[in-house]
Design a protein around this motif. Structure first.
Motif, PDB file in Angstrom:
ATOM      1  N   MET A  97      -0.297  -4.811 -15.462  1.00 56.00           N
ATOM      2  CA  MET A  97      -1.049  -4.132 -16.497  1.00 56.00           C
ATOM      3  C   MET A  97      -2.360  -3.607 -15.912  1.00 56.00           C
ATOM      4  SD  MET A  97      -1.461  -5.270 -20.264  1.00 56.00           S
ATOM      5  CE  MET A  97      -2.274  -4.329 -21.454  1.00 56.00           C
ATOM      6  N   LEU A  98      -2.670  -2.388 -16.240  1.00 56.44           N
ATOM      7  CA  LEU A  98      -3.885  -1.757 -15.714  1.00 56.44           C
ATOM      8  C   LEU A  98      -5.124  -2.243 -16.460  1.00 56.44           C
ATOM      9  CD1 LEU A  98      -2.584   1.896 -15.426  1.00 56.44           C
ATOM     10  CD2 LEU A  98      -3.024   0.321 -13.560  1.00 56.44           C
ATOM     11  N   LYS A  99      -6.184  -2.429 -15.703  1.00 56.18           N
ATOM     12  CA  LYS A  99      -7.459  -2.782 -16.320  1.00 56.18           C
ATOM     13  C   LYS A  99      -8.069  -1.531 -16.939  1.00 56.18           C
ATOM     14  CE  LYS A  99      -8.569  -6.528 -13.182  1.00 56.18           C
ATOM     15  NZ  LYS A  99      -9.500  -7.032 -12.167  1.00 56.18           N
ATOM     16  N   LYS A 100      -8.768  -1.696 -18.040  1.00 58.13           N
ATOM     17  CA  LYS A 100      -9.421  -0.571 -18.702  1.00 58.13           C
ATOM     18  C   LYS A 100     -10.443   0.056 -17.744  1.00 58.13           C
ATOM     19  CE  LYS A 100     -12.008   0.774 -22.725  1.00 58.13           C
ATOM     20  NZ  LYS A 100     -12.921   0.405 -23.770  1.00 58.13           N
ATOM     21  N   ASP A 101     -10.419   1.368 -17.677  1.00 57.25           N
ATOM     22  CA  ASP A 101     -11.382   2.128 -16.851  1.00 57.25           C
ATOM     23  C   ASP A 101     -11.396   1.670 -15.385  1.00 57.25           C
ATOM     24  OD1 ASP A 101     -12.017   3.418 -19.222  1.00 57.25           O
ATOM     25  OD2 ASP A 101     -13.838   2.279 -19.563  1.00 57.25           O
ATOM     26  N   PHE A 102     -10.237   1.322 -14.856  1.00 56.81           N
ATOM     27  CA  PHE A 102     -10.121   0.810 -13.489  1.00 56.81           C
ATOM     28  C   PHE A 102     -10.731   1.741 -12.450  1.00 56.81           C
ATOM     29  CE2 PHE A 102      -6.284   3.220 -14.356  1.00 56.81           C
ATOM     30  CZ  PHE A 102      -6.143   4.004 -13.238  1.00 56.81           C
ATOM     31  N   TRP A 103     -10.723   3.033 -12.697  1.00 54.59           N
ATOM     32  CA  TRP A 103     -11.188   4.027 -11.732  1.00 54.59           C
ATOM     33  C   TRP A 103     -12.712   4.070 -11.611  1.00 54.59           C
ATOM     34  CZ3 TRP A 103      -9.193   4.971 -16.517  1.00 54.59           C
ATOM     35  CH2 TRP A 103     -10.055   5.542 -17.442  1.00 54.59           C
ATOM     36  N   LYS A 104     -13.420   3.491 -12.572  1.00 54.56           N
ATOM     37  CA  LYS A 104     -14.883   3.569 -12.562  1.00 54.56           C
ATOM     38  C   LYS A 104     -15.519   2.723 -11.470  1.00 54.56           C
ATOM     39  CE  LYS A 104     -15.614   4.881 -17.354  1.00 54.56           C
ATOM     40  NZ  LYS A 104     -16.240   4.524 -18.633  1.00 54.56           N
ATOM     41  N   ASN A 105     -14.842   1.683 -11.046  1.00 59.91           N
ATOM     42  CA  ASN A 105     -15.417   0.768 -10.061  1.00 59.91           C
ATOM     43  C   ASN A 105     -14.676   0.774  -8.735  1.00 59.91           C
ATOM     44  OD1 ASN A 105     -17.409  -0.246 -11.891  1.00 59.91           O
ATOM     45  ND2 ASN A 105     -15.754  -1.331 -12.931  1.00 59.91           N
ATOM     46  N   LYS A 106     -13.824   1.779  -8.537  1.00 58.37           N
ATOM     47  CA  LYS A 106     -13.061   1.856  -7.299  1.00 58.37           C
ATOM     48  C   LYS A 106     -13.130   3.255  -6.714  1.00 58.37           C
ATOM     49  CE  LYS A 106      -9.496  -1.595  -8.204  1.00 58.37           C
ATOM     50  NZ  LYS A 106      -8.036  -1.818  -8.161  1.00 58.37           N
ATOM     51  N   LYS A 107     -13.027   3.297  -5.404  1.00 54.46           N
ATOM     52  CA  LYS A 107     -12.855   4.574  -4.719  1.00 54.46           C
ATOM     53  C   LYS A 107     -11.364   4.899  -4.744  1.00 54.46           C
ATOM     54  CE  LYS A 107     -16.576   3.592  -1.514  1.00 54.46           C
ATOM     55  NZ  LYS A 107     -16.925   3.308  -0.127  1.00 54.46           N
ATOM     56  N   LEU A 108     -11.022   6.144  -4.520  1.00 55.96           N
ATOM     57  CA  LEU A 108      -9.611   6.524  -4.480  1.00 55.96           C
ATOM     58  C   LEU A 108      -8.852   5.705  -3.435  1.00 55.96           C
ATOM     59  CD1 LEU A 108      -9.691  10.424  -4.834  1.00 55.96           C
ATOM     60  CD2 LEU A 108      -9.009   8.739  -6.562  1.00 55.96           C
ATOM     61  N   SER A 109      -9.495   5.420  -2.333  1.00 57.01           N
ATOM     62  CA  SER A 109      -8.844   4.665  -1.254  1.00 57.01           C
ATOM     63  C   SER A 109      -8.560   3.217  -1.644  1.00 57.01           C
ATOM     64  CB  SER A 109      -9.697   4.705   0.009  1.00 57.01           C
ATOM     65  OG  SER A 109     -10.962   4.113  -0.236  1.00 57.01           O
ATOM     66  N   GLU A 110      -9.182   2.729  -2.694  1.00 57.79           N
ATOM     67  CA  GLU A 110      -9.002   1.342  -3.124  1.00 57.79           C
ATOM     68  C   GLU A 110      -7.953   1.181  -4.226  1.00 57.79           C
ATOM     69  OE1 GLU A 110     -13.578  -0.131  -2.326  1.00 57.79           O
ATOM     70  OE2 GLU A 110     -13.080   0.730  -4.280  1.00 57.79           O
ATOM     71  N   LEU A 111      -7.430   2.273  -4.741  1.00 59.43           N
ATOM     72  CA  LEU A 111      -6.451   2.202  -5.815  1.00 59.43           C
ATOM     73  C   LEU A 111      -5.096   1.749  -5.295  1.00 59.43           C
ATOM     74  CD1 LEU A 111      -7.197   5.567  -7.674  1.00 59.43           C
ATOM     75  CD2 LEU A 111      -8.062   3.288  -8.246  1.00 59.43           C
ATOM     76  N   ASP A 112      -4.413   0.922  -6.081  1.00 56.56           N
ATOM     77  CA  ASP A 112      -3.047   0.583  -5.711  1.00 56.56           C
ATOM     78  C   ASP A 112      -2.120   1.682  -6.246  1.00 56.56           C
ATOM     79  OD1 ASP A 112      -2.387   0.044  -8.447  1.00 56.56           O
ATOM     80  OD2 ASP A 112      -2.856  -2.082  -8.207  1.00 56.56           O
ATOM     81  N   HIS A 113      -0.838   1.570  -5.951  1.00 55.12           N
ATOM     82  CA  HIS A 113       0.110   2.620  -6.317  1.00 55.12           C
ATOM     83  C   HIS A 113       0.133   2.862  -7.831  1.00 55.12           C
ATOM     84  CE1 HIS A 113       3.619   5.192  -6.036  1.00 55.12           C
ATOM     85  NE2 HIS A 113       4.156   4.489  -7.026  1.00 55.12           N
ATOM     86  N   GLU A 114       0.165   1.806  -8.613  1.00 55.03           N
ATOM     87  CA  GLU A 114       0.215   1.941 -10.072  1.00 55.03           C
ATOM     88  C   GLU A 114      -1.034   2.645 -10.602  1.00 55.03           C
ATOM     89  OE1 GLU A 114       1.034  -0.746 -14.063  1.00 55.03           O
ATOM     90  OE2 GLU A 114       0.275  -1.744 -12.270  1.00 55.03           O
ATOM     91  N   GLU A 115      -2.193   2.279 -10.090  1.00 56.62           N
ATOM     92  CA  GLU A 115      -3.444   2.911 -10.520  1.00 56.62           C
ATOM     93  C   GLU A 115      -3.464   4.382 -10.124  1.00 56.62           C
ATOM     94  OE1 GLU A 115      -6.426  -0.938 -10.253  1.00 56.62           O
ATOM     95  OE2 GLU A 115      -5.944   0.176  -8.423  1.00 56.62           O
ATOM     96  N   TRP A 116      -3.029   4.672  -8.899  1.00 55.74           N
ATOM     97  CA  TRP A 116      -3.008   6.056  -8.416  1.00 55.74           C
ATOM     98  C   TRP A 116      -2.162   6.933  -9.334  1.00 55.74           C
ATOM     99  CZ3 TRP A 116      -5.604   8.839  -4.860  1.00 55.74           C
ATOM    100  CH2 TRP A 116      -5.093  10.100  -4.543  1.00 55.74           C
TER     101      TRP A 116
END
Length: 104
Positions: free
Chosen positions: A1-20
């Motif tokens: 399950m994705l965390k709410k607003d997951f992209w706000k605290n990560k760089k693109l390089s830190e995203l896992d496949h599901e987040e991407w």
């Protein structure tokens, strides 16, 4: 399950496949045939798409095999997103790469 607003605290390089994959808004513009004006470098989107783009929901019909089927398919990644001048200004990957917020 994705965390709410997951992209706000990560760089693109830190995203896992599901987040991407969750960042994609399915606009389909990356799968349209594009033309570049040689004089102005302006990108013009045509109404012609890749043969694998589903016209109903703007997803690739053979996503995992797309590079084998369409040799010039460009896989978007954190490594190349900043170099792809044809990415739409509304693209979530581009916005995050540029440090801009995503639209609500």
């Amino acid at each position: 399950m994705l965390k709410k607003d997951f992209w706000k605290n990560k760089k693109l390089s830190e995203l896992d496949h599901e987040e991407w994959e969750a960042l994609c808004d399915r606009c389909g513009k990356c799968c349209l045939i594009k033309l570049e004006d040689e004089k102005t470098s302006k990108i013009l989107y045509t109404n012609v798409s890749c043969q694998l783009l589903c016209q109903k929901n703007a997803v690739c019909l053979r996503y995992s095999e797309r590079k084998k089927i369409v040799k010039d398919c460009v896989e978007i990644s954190y490594k190349n997103v900043h170099d792809l001048k044809w990415m739409p200004k509304t693209c979530s990957y581009r916005l995050i790469d540029e440090g801009k917020p995503l639209p609500l």
